[in-house]
Enzyme design. Sequence first.
Site, PDB file in Angstrom:
ATOM      1  N   VAL A  17       7.956   2.740  -0.438  1.00 27.64           N
ATOM      2  CA  VAL A  17       7.347   3.700   0.472  1.00 27.64           C
ATOM      3  C   VAL A  17       5.849   3.430   0.464  1.00 27.64           C
ATOM      4  O   VAL A  17       5.245   3.265  -0.602  1.00 27.64           O
ATOM      5  CB  VAL A  17       7.622   5.154   0.032  1.00 27.64           C
ATOM      6  CG1 VAL A  17       6.976   6.150   1.000  1.00 27.64           C
ATOM      7  CG2 VAL A  17       9.123   5.413  -0.099  1.00 27.64           C
ATOM      8  N   CYS A  18       5.256   3.349   1.653  1.00 26.59           N
ATOM      9  CA  CYS A  18       3.815   3.174   1.827  1.00 26.59           C
ATOM     10  C   CYS A  18       3.345   1.910   1.084  1.00 26.59           C
ATOM     11  O   CYS A  18       3.917   0.848   1.245  1.00 26.59           O
ATOM     12  CB  CYS A  18       3.094   4.440   1.370  1.00 26.59           C
ATOM     13  SG  CYS A  18       1.395   4.585   1.946  1.00 26.59           S
ATOM     14  N   THR A  19       2.320   2.037   0.266  1.00 30.63           N
ATOM     15  CA  THR A  19       1.770   0.861  -0.417  1.00 30.63           C
ATOM     16  C   THR A  19       2.631   0.378  -1.581  1.00 30.63           C
ATOM     17  O   THR A  19       2.286  -0.595  -2.233  1.00 30.63           O
ATOM     18  CB  THR A  19       0.330   1.121  -0.902  1.00 30.63           C
ATOM     19  OG1 THR A  19       0.337   2.275  -1.756  1.00 30.63           O
ATOM     20  CG2 THR A  19      -0.615   1.332   0.274  1.00 30.63           C
ATOM     21  N   THR A  54       3.946  -0.801   5.661  1.00 27.92           N
ATOM     22  CA  THR A  54       3.140  -0.116   4.662  1.00 27.92           C
ATOM     23  C   THR A  54       2.235   0.860   5.386  1.00 27.92           C
ATOM     24  O   THR A  54       2.329   1.029   6.604  1.00 27.92           O
ATOM     25  CB  THR A  54       2.320  -1.132   3.825  1.00 27.92           C
ATOM     26  OG1 THR A  54       1.757  -0.458   2.692  1.00 27.92           O
ATOM     27  CG2 THR A  54       1.219  -1.790   4.626  1.00 27.92           C
ATOM     28  N   ALA A  75       9.314   1.365   3.851  1.00 31.38           N
ATOM     29  CA  ALA A  75       8.981   2.509   4.701  1.00 31.38           C
ATOM     30  C   ALA A  75       7.464   2.659   4.761  1.00 31.38           C
ATOM     31  O   ALA A  75       6.770   2.433   3.771  1.00 31.38           O
ATOM     32  CB  ALA A  75       9.615   3.784   4.156  1.00 31.38           C
TER      33      ALA A  75
END
Length: 182
Positions: free
Chosen positions: A102-104, A122, A153
């Site tokens: 998720v994200c970074t 990201t 995601a």
Amino acid sequence: MPTTTIAVLLFPRLTALDAIGPYEALQRLPGTDLVFVGAEVGEVRTENGFLGLRVDATFDEVAAPDVVVVPGGVGTRALMADQELLGWLREVHLTTRYTTSVCTGSLVLGAAGLLDGLAATTHWACRDDLAATGAVPVAERVVEHLDHRIITAAGVSAGIDMALRLAELLVDEVAARAMQLM
């Protein structure tokens, strides 16, 4: 019915919702054991230091999870050079059903070499950093590579969407819809 082990990585300075969003969507799945994993058992603090979350098991104690969720946050930058964590990710990915971020958190998967040449997503401000890991950054909410068992995601709410998709992949569409309602 065999138990599905889902390991959610916790580390200092993570974004709480990147871990807790998927946790909420996955923790009630039938036959699922969700564990918070990290370098050491104990509390880690989120990005702003206000919230503490507890690591329940070390990497050595979770040697073969079925699913890994790597959340994002400013703490991911330190993880990109953490050889113990990167080695654990490479090793467990050999047998996971899905390795996710998720994200970074995708920066960490990239640093482990799991995203080489793959489209991945990201946080919008970190796409250049993601490209530097060998991934091909795209501006999509959720990117699946089911043949590689990788799902990334883009951020907080996309992490929940990704977890609902995981619920569908792990159990079925009915289970995913039930998790969404809960």
